[in-house]
Design a protein around this motif. Structure first.
Motif, short mmCIF file in Angstrom:
data_model
loop_
_atom_site.label_atom_id
_atom_site.label_comp_id
_atom_site.label_asym_id
_atom_site.label_seq_id
_atom_site.Cartn_x
_atom_site.Cartn_y
_atom_site.Cartn_z
N GLN A 1 0.81 -1.23 0.00
CA GLN A 1 0.00 0.00 0.00
C GLN A 1 0.83 1.28 0.00
O GLN A 1 0.29 2.36 -0.03
CB GLN A 1 -0.94 0.05 1.21
N THR B 1 -11.62 4.84 12.00
CA THR B 1 -11.49 3.66 11.15
C THR B 1 -12.15 2.50 11.84
O THR B 1 -12.19 2.42 13.06
CB THR B 1 -10.02 3.34 10.84
N LYS C 1 -11.44 -0.74 11.10
CA LYS C 1 -10.49 -1.84 11.27
C LYS C 1 -9.07 -1.28 11.19
O LYS C 1 -8.77 -0.44 10.34
CB LYS C 1 -10.70 -2.84 10.14
N CYS D 1 -5.07 -1.64 10.50
CA CYS D 1 -4.27 -2.44 9.58
C CYS D 1 -3.25 -3.25 10.36
O CYS D 1 -3.00 -3.03 11.53
CB CYS D 1 -3.52 -1.54 8.61
N ASN D 2 -2.64 -4.16 9.64
CA ASN D 2 -1.57 -4.95 10.23
C ASN D 2 -0.26 -4.18 10.06
O ASN D 2 0.18 -3.91 8.94
CB ASN D 2 -1.48 -6.30 9.51
N CYS E 1 1.50 -3.35 6.45
CA CYS E 1 1.31 -2.01 5.90
C CYS E 1 2.38 -1.02 6.38
O CYS E 1 2.58 0.01 5.77
CB CYS E 1 -0.03 -1.44 6.32
N THR F 1 -2.86 2.70 10.49
CA THR F 1 -3.92 3.38 9.74
C THR F 1 -3.29 4.20 8.63
O THR F 1 -2.08 4.40 8.60
CB THR F 1 -4.67 4.38 10.64
N HIS F 2 -4.12 4.65 7.74
CA HIS F 2 -3.62 5.48 6.65
C HIS F 2 -4.46 6.74 6.60
O HIS F 2 -5.67 6.68 6.41
CB HIS F 2 -3.67 4.72 5.34
#
Lengths: 470, 572
Positions: free
Chosen positions: A47, B511, B513, B515-516, B520, B524-525
Motif C-alpha cells: 500500500q 477507522t 479496522k 491495519c496490520n 502495511c 492506519t492510513h
C-alpha cells in the motif's frame, strides 16, 4: 547547459514514444512459447506507493521551499525579501547531490541577476561583482554568463566595459572545455565584432565632420583596423547555420563601404539560399535591398521577392513586388500581381492600408476596362474569399469607421466592394450615400462605373457557375 | 614544485581577487580559480636543461605528499562521544539535571561501547576481524585486498601499543591511514564502520545520538517530551546540524566520515523513537523508573499542558482523565519503559496526550462539521445574553482565534525553515583532491551571501529565541475573550443518573479496522480529504504543536478509539 525543465520534458516525450510504439502484434504470440514471468520485488510495506528516485533530503526540501519564496517575492516585486531568501538559497551551489549542484549556478545566476536588476540599492558595480563570482562557480557557465553580463552592460550604455569583458572572455581557455564551448566562443567573438563595427561607425561619423586632411587620414586608418577586426569575426559566425541578422547587416554595411560588392553578394546569397540555414525572411529582404541598391535587373529582383512572398505573404515589400509585376509585359506576371495584392489584404495588418486598396482597385479597373477576357482572374481570387471578406472588410460598421477616419480609404474600398459584391452591398451603399451627401464629383464617376460593371459582376459569377457545373 | 614556485607571489588575482596561483606548462602564472593567465613567469624554466615533462612529474609527486594533511588518529566512536558530550551540555544548559550527563548518559554510552564490543570488554573487536573489515572505499574491492597486506605487515612489525582510550590497537590504524595512497577517511575506522553489518549490531548514527539522549532523559523522568527535544534540536538549542564542528582541530573529517557525521536531514520523530527502543534493547537496560501519575510524562499531566497550549477549557481535563482511566493508559505498567518485556507497546507520551484530547473533543463535539457549529451558535447566543456569568465554550470562536494565530505561526515557522542555513564555515570535502574546489565554492557562497545580505536590508536575524516548552501562549491576563481556559462546557453535557454525560449520543470512528503494522507499516492510513474539516483542523493544530505529521496523531486517535469501543466493536 540544458535547463532541467527541458530534460524533464524530453524524458517525458521519450517515455511517451516508447508507450505509443507498442502495438497489438505481441498478443498473437502463442501462450505455450511464453517464458515464465519474473515478478519484481515488492516494497517492504504494501500500500505504500513509492515515488521514484531517492527521497529528497531535508536540505533539498528547505532549498525548494526557499526557491518558492523567492519566486513569490519576485512576482510581487519584493526585491528585498527575495534577496533575503537568496542568502539562504545560495547554499544550493554547495549541494552534496552532483545533479543539483550542476543545475544550481544557472538558477542562481538568473534569480540573482533579476534581483540586482531591480533592487533599489543595486548598482552596476553590484551586478559586475555578482557576475564575476558566478562566472567562476562552474566552468561550463563561464562564457554564457560572460555574454549575458555583456548584454547587461550594453543595456546600461557601458560600451567600453562591455568591450573589455568580451576581450577577456575571448582569451579564456580551459583545457578540453575550450573545444566544447566553440560555438559560444564564436558568439563572443561575433558580439565583439559588433562592438568593433560600432566603433567603426562612430569613427566614420567623426571623420565626416573633420576638415583636417591629415587627421582624417589617421582616423581612416583607425577605422580600417576596426573594420578588419569586425570583418574577421563576422565572417566566422556567418559560416555557422543560424539567424545572424544583426551581424549580417553590419557586415554588409562594412563591405559596401569598402566597395567589396562581390563579397557582399556572396555573403547574402549564401545567407539566403544555403539550405542548412533556417528559413529566414530577412535574408531575402537584405539580398533584395542590396540588389536594388546595385541597380540589378528586375528579373533577378522579382526572383528574390518571389521567395519572400512564399515565406511572408504579408511583407511590406509585397507592394513593391506587385508594382514590379504590373510593369512587366507578361500576362502571367499581371495575374501573379493580382494574387499578391489579394493575399496581402487577407492580413489584418493591411486592412486600412490605402495604397494596397488603391492598388487592388486600380488593377480591377484595368481588367474590367481592358475587355473582360481576364475577368475570371478576379473571380477565381474572389471565390475563396467571398465567404469571409464581406464580414472582414465590407461590413456596415467598417464602412462607417473608414468613412469617418479616412475618406480615400473608404472610397477605394467602396469601389472594390461595389465590383465584387454588386452595387447593393452595404459598404458601397453607405459610402456612396455619404459621398453623394458631401457632393463629391468623383463619386458620381465611380458610381457610374460600378453600375456599368455590376452587371458584369453577375455575368462573371454566372460564367464561374457554369465553369463549376462543367 | 608548483606550490613552491608560486608561494612567494601573494598578489590577489586581478579578476577574482583570490590568491591561488598555479603554473602553466610554459611556466606562466595563472589563477587557479578563474584561469586568468598573467604576465609573470617563473625563472626556473628559463634554463632549458631540464625537459618540461620531468618537472611535471616531480611536481606531481611533491604535491600529493603535501596534501595528505594528517591530524590525530581517531575513531568514529570518539567522534560520537564528542557530539554526545556537547548535546548533554546543551541539555544541561536548558535546565536538565547535571546527573543526566555525568551519570546516566555516560553510563549508557559506556554500556553501548561495551555491547558493541568497542571498549570495556575483555575481547574488543579482534585485530583480524578489524583488519579484514577495514576498507578504503565502500565500493573498491581491490584496494581492500591490498590493505590487508599492509596491515599484516604492520602486525609483524610488532608495533603493538594500546594508545587509544578505548583499548584499541592503534597500529592497524596507522597502517591503514598513513600507508594508503588514496585517503578515504579522516578517522581510523570510518571505512569499516560503514561496511560491517552483522546481525544484532547497532551502529551509532546522528539520529541515534538523540535517541540515546532521550533515553537518558526518560531515565531521569525529566519533563521533556521527545517532540520537545526534537524541536530544540531544530531550533538550534542542541547541537546536531554540523555538530562535528565541536571536534578538536586535529580530528580531521573527510572521506567516509562525511557519510557518518554530515547531517542532510532533520531527525524524524518516528525514526528517533524507534531507534530509542532498539537501543534500550541492545543495551540490555533494566526496567526504567516507573512513570506514575505524578510524572510529567503521565497522560493526565501532559494533557493539562496541551489543553493549555491549545487554549481549550480546563474542564476538558476531567474528560481526558476519564478516558485515560477507561482504557488503562494511565497505568504505570503501560507507561514505563521496560526493555526486558518486549511485548509492551512503545508509548509516545506526547502523541498519546494529544490524541486523548482529540478523542475527548470528538466525544463532546463530534467534530463532524455540523454538531460543533450548531452548538457554537447556541453557545454564542447564550453568551451574548448572559454576559456576567461564566461563558460557555464556543467552538466557532475558538476555531477562528486559533486558526488565525496558527496560520501566522505556521507561516513564520515555514519561512524560518526556508531561511535555515545548513552549511558551516568550515566546509567538508570528501578527499584532498576536492579540497581546493570545495573551499573556493564556499568562498564564493560566502561572498555572495554577504552581497545579498546587504541588499536584504537591515533585517538581521533576530536573536535566537529562548527555548520554551510552550509555543503558543494564551496568558489569562490579556483577556480580550481570547483565553478559553475558564470557559465551561455547558450545553453539551447533561446530568444522567447523578453523573454528567454528553448531550450528544453519537460518535464516529476514524477507522473500523486497524491495519496490520507488519504488512502495511502503519496501523492506519490518513488521507485528509476523507475526514471532516474540524477534525482535520484539530489534527493540524496538534501536528504543529508537536511538529509531527498529522498521520501520526491520527494513528494514535484510532488506537484509543479501538480501546474505548472495544466491547462495542466486538459485539458487532
Amino acid at each position: 547547459m540544458d535547463s532541467f525543465v527541458e530534460q524533464l520534458t524530453r524524458g517525458a516525450e521519450e517515455e511517451f514514444t516508447e508507450e505509443s510504439a507498442w502495438d497489438g502484434s505481441a498478443v498473437r504470440i502463442e501462450s505455450s512459447s511464453l517464458p515464465a514471468i519474473h515478478l519484481p520485488v515488492l516494497p517492504r510495506y504494501l500500500q505504500h506507493t513509492t515515488t521514484g528516485g531517492r527521497k529528497a533530503t531535508g536540505f533539498q526540501e528547505t532549498k525548494t521551499a526557499c526557491f518558492n519564496y523567492i519566486h513569490e517575492a519576485l512576482l510581487e516585486n519584493q526585491w528585498q525579501r527575495a534577496a533575503e531568501f537568496m542568502t539562504a538559497y545560495l547554499e544550493t551551489l554547495e549541494s552534496t547531490s552532483a545533479e543539483h549542484r550542476m543545475a544550481a549556478p544557472e538558477v542562481v545566476w538568473r534569480i540573482g541577476a533579476e534581483i540586482l536588476c531591480h533592487h533599489s540599492k543595486s548598482s552596476i558595480e553590484e551586478f559586475n561583482y555578482f557576475a564575476e563570482r558566478i562566472k567562476n562557480v562552474g566552468v561550463k557557465n563561464y562564457l554564457k554568463v560572460c555574454l549575458e553580463h555583456v548584454f547587461h552592460l550594453l543595456c546600461n550604455g557601458l560600451i567600453d566595459d562591455a568591450y573589455r569583458n568580451l576581450s577577456l572572455a575571448e582569451g579564456w581557455r580551459y583545457g578540453e572545455q575550450t573545444a566544447a564551448h566553440d560555438k559560444e566562443m564564436k558568439l563572443i567573438q561575433a558580439y565583439k565584432g559588433l562592438l568593433d563595427y560600432y566603433n567603426w561607425s562612430e569613427k566614420r561619423k567623426a571623420m565626416l565632420e573633420l576638415d583636417d586632411d591629415d587627421l582624417a587620414q589617421f582616423v581612416e586608418q583607425e577605422m580600417h583596423s576596426f573594420f578588419r577586426q569586425a570583418a574577421v569575426n563576422f565572417k566566422e559566425i556567418i559560416k555557422i547555420p543560424g539567424v545572424w541578422d544583426p551581424f549580417v547587416k553590419c557586415y554588409v554595411e562594412l563591405l559596401e563601404f569598402y566597395e567589396d560588392y562581390d563579397e557582399v553578394r556572396q555573403v547574402l546569397s549564401e545567407y539566403a539560399y544555403n539550405s542548412k540555414f533556417p528559413s529566414n525572411p530577412n535574408a531575402h529582404v537584405y539580398l533584395y535591398q542590396f540588389l536594388k541598391r546595385q541597380g540589378e535587373s528586375k528579373k533577378t529582383r522579382i526572383a528574390v521577392l518571389k521567395i519572400l512572398h512564399e515565406l511572408v505573404p504579408s511583407h511590406e515589400l509585397m507592394l513593391e513586388y506587385n508594382a514590379m509585376l504590373q510593369k512587366s509585359k507578361k500576362r502571367k506576371k499581371h495575374r501573379l500581381g493580382l494574387q499578391v495584392i489579394f493575399t496581402v489584404l487577407d492580413f489584418a495588418g493591411w486592412k486600412e492600408h490605402v495604397k494596397a486598396w488603391s492598388c487592388l482597385a486600380k488593377q480591377i479597373k484595368q481588367i474590367l476596362e481592358n475587355s473582360s477576357k481576364h475577368l475570371y482572374w478576379i473571380m477565381e481570387e474572389w471565390n475563396s474569399r467571398k465567404d469571409w471578406w464581406p464580414a472582414f472588410h465590407f461590413s456596415h460598421h467598417l464602412a462607417k469607421i473608414n468613412w469617418q477616419e479616412n475618406e480615400s480609404l473608404a472610397c477605394e474600398k467602396a469601389f472594390v466592394a461595389g465590383i465584387l459584391l454588386g452595387k447593393d452591398c452595404k459598404y458601397f451603399r453607405y459610402v456612396s450615400h455619404q459621398g453623394h451627401k458631401a457632393k463629391k464629383g468623383r463619386f458620381q464617376t465611380m458610381k457610374k462605373f460600378v453600375k456599368k460593371h455590376s452587371s458584369s459582376h453577375l455575368r462573371a459569377s454566372g460564367v464561374l457557375d457554369s465553369c463549376i457545373h462543367l | 614544485m608548483e606550490e613552491e614556485e608560486t608561494r612567494d607571489y601573494s598578489e590577489p588575482c586581478m579578476q577574482c581577487c583570490i590568491i591561488n596561483w598555479g603554473l602553466t606548462d610554459e611556466g606562466k602564472f595563472y589563477c587557479k580559480s578563474c584561469h586568468n593567465v598573467i604576465e609573470r613567469t617563473t625563472e626556473v624554466l628559463t634554463s632549458d636543461v631540464v625537459p618540461n615533462t620531468k618537472i611535471q612529474s616531480i611536481s606531481k609527486g611533491l604535491r600529493k605528499r603535501k596534501k595528505i594533511d594528517k591530524g590525530w588518529e581517531w575513531y568514529v566512536c570518539e567522534g560520537f562521544q564528542c557530539i554526545l558530550k556537547k548535546q548533554a551540555e546543551a541539555l544541561q544548559a536548558l535546565g536538565v539535571s547535571p546527573q543526566m550527563k555525568d551519570e546516566i548518559l555516560c553510563n549508557f554510552w559506556r554500556c553501548y561501547l561495551q555491547k558493541s564490543k568497542q571498549a570495556y570488554c575483555s575481547m574488543p573487536v579482534t585485530d583480524n576481524a578489524l583488519i579484514s573489515d577495514i576498507g578504503t572505499d565502500v565500493d573498491s574491492e581491490p584496494e581492500r585486498i591490498s590493505l590487508h597486506g599492509f596491515s599484516s605487515f604492520s602486525e609483524s612489525d610488532g608495533d603493538l601499543q594500546t594508545e587509544s582510550s578505548f583499548g584499541r590497537v592503534s597500529s592497524i590504524g596507522k597502517a591503514s591511514a598513513t600507508e594508503t595512497t588514496s585517503v578515504c577517511s579522516g578517522s581510523v575506522d570510518g571505512g569499516s564502520y560503514l561496511l560491517k553489518r552483522k546481525k544484532g549490531d547497532l551502529k551509532m548514527s546522528m539520529p541515534m545520538t538523540l535517541s540515546l539522549c532521550y533515553l537518558a532523559l526518560l531515565w531521569l523522568r525529566e519533563p521533556v517530551t521527545l517532540s520537545d527535544l526534537l524541536r530544540f534540536v531544530l531550533d538550534g538549542h542542541i547541537p546536531y546540524l554540523n555538530a562535528f564542528q565541536c571536534f578538536p582541530e586535529e580530528m580531521k573529517l573527510y572521506g567516509v566520515d562525511l557519510k557518518i557525521f554530515r547531517v542532510e536531514s532533520w531527525p524524524v520523530y518516528e525514526d528517533v523513537h524507534k531507534k530509542m527502543y532498539e537501543l534500550a534493547a541492545f543495551l540490555d537496560l533494566p526496567c526504567f523508573p516507573a512513570i506514575t501519575n505524578s510524572c510529567f510524562l503521565h497522560p493526565n499531566i501532559l494533557c493539562i499542558k496541551y489543553l493549555m497550549e491549545a487554549n481549550l477549557p480546563d474542564e476538558l481535563h476531567n474528560w481526558t482523565c476519564r478516558v485515560v482511566k477507561k482504557i488503562n493508559v494511565g497505568e504505570t505498567d503501560f507507561l514505563t519503559l521496560d526493555p526486558v518485556n518486549k511485548s509492551t507497546r512503545k508509548v509516545k507520551y506526547d502523541v498519546l496526550a494529544a490524541a486523548l484530547i482529540i478523542v475527548v473533543l470528538k466525544l463532546l463535539f463530534l467534530l463532524d462539521d455540523q454538531y460543533e457549529w450548531l452548538h457554537a451558535s447556541f453557545a454564542r447566543k447564550r453568551n451574548q445574553k448572559n454576559k456576567e456569568e461564566c461563558p460557555w465554550f464556543d467552538f466557532k470562536k475558538w476555531y477562528t482565534i486559533i486558526k488565525k494565530s496558527l496560520d501566522v505561526e505556521q507561516k513564520k515557522l515555514d519561512e524560518e525553515r526556508a531561511r535555515c542555513l545548513w552549511k558551516c564555515e568550515k566546509p567538508l570535502f570528501y578527499s584532498a583532491k576536492e579540497k581546493y574546489i570545495v573551499l573556493k565554492r564556499r568562498q564564493t557562497v560566502v561572498n555572495l551571501q554577504r552581497q545579498f545580505g546587504s541588499l536584504s536590508g537591515s533585517m538581521q536575524v533576530s536573536e535566537k529565541q529562548k527555548p520554551s516548552s510552550f509555543q503558543l501562549n494564551w496568558a489569562e491576563e490579556n483577556t480580550d475573550g481570547i483565553c478559553f481556559h475558564g470557559h465551561i462546557l455547558e450545553g453539551i453535557l447533561q446530568e444522567k443518573d447523578n453523573s454528567l454525560t454528553t448531550t450528544n449520543t453519537k460518535y464516529w470512528l476514524c477507522t473500523v479496522k486497524l491495519c496490520n503494522e507488519k504488512i502495511c507499516g502503519h496501523l492506519t492510513h490518513y488521507k485528509e480529504s476523507d475526514f471532516p474539516q474540524s477534525y482535520q483542523f484539530v489534527l493540524n493544530l496538534f501536528s504543529f504543536l508537536l511538529r509531527v505529521p498529522a498521520s501520526l496523531i491520527h494513528e494514535e486517535v484510532c488506537l484509543i478509539e479501538h480501546k474505548l469501543f472495544k466491547t462495542k466493536l466486538r459485539r458487532r
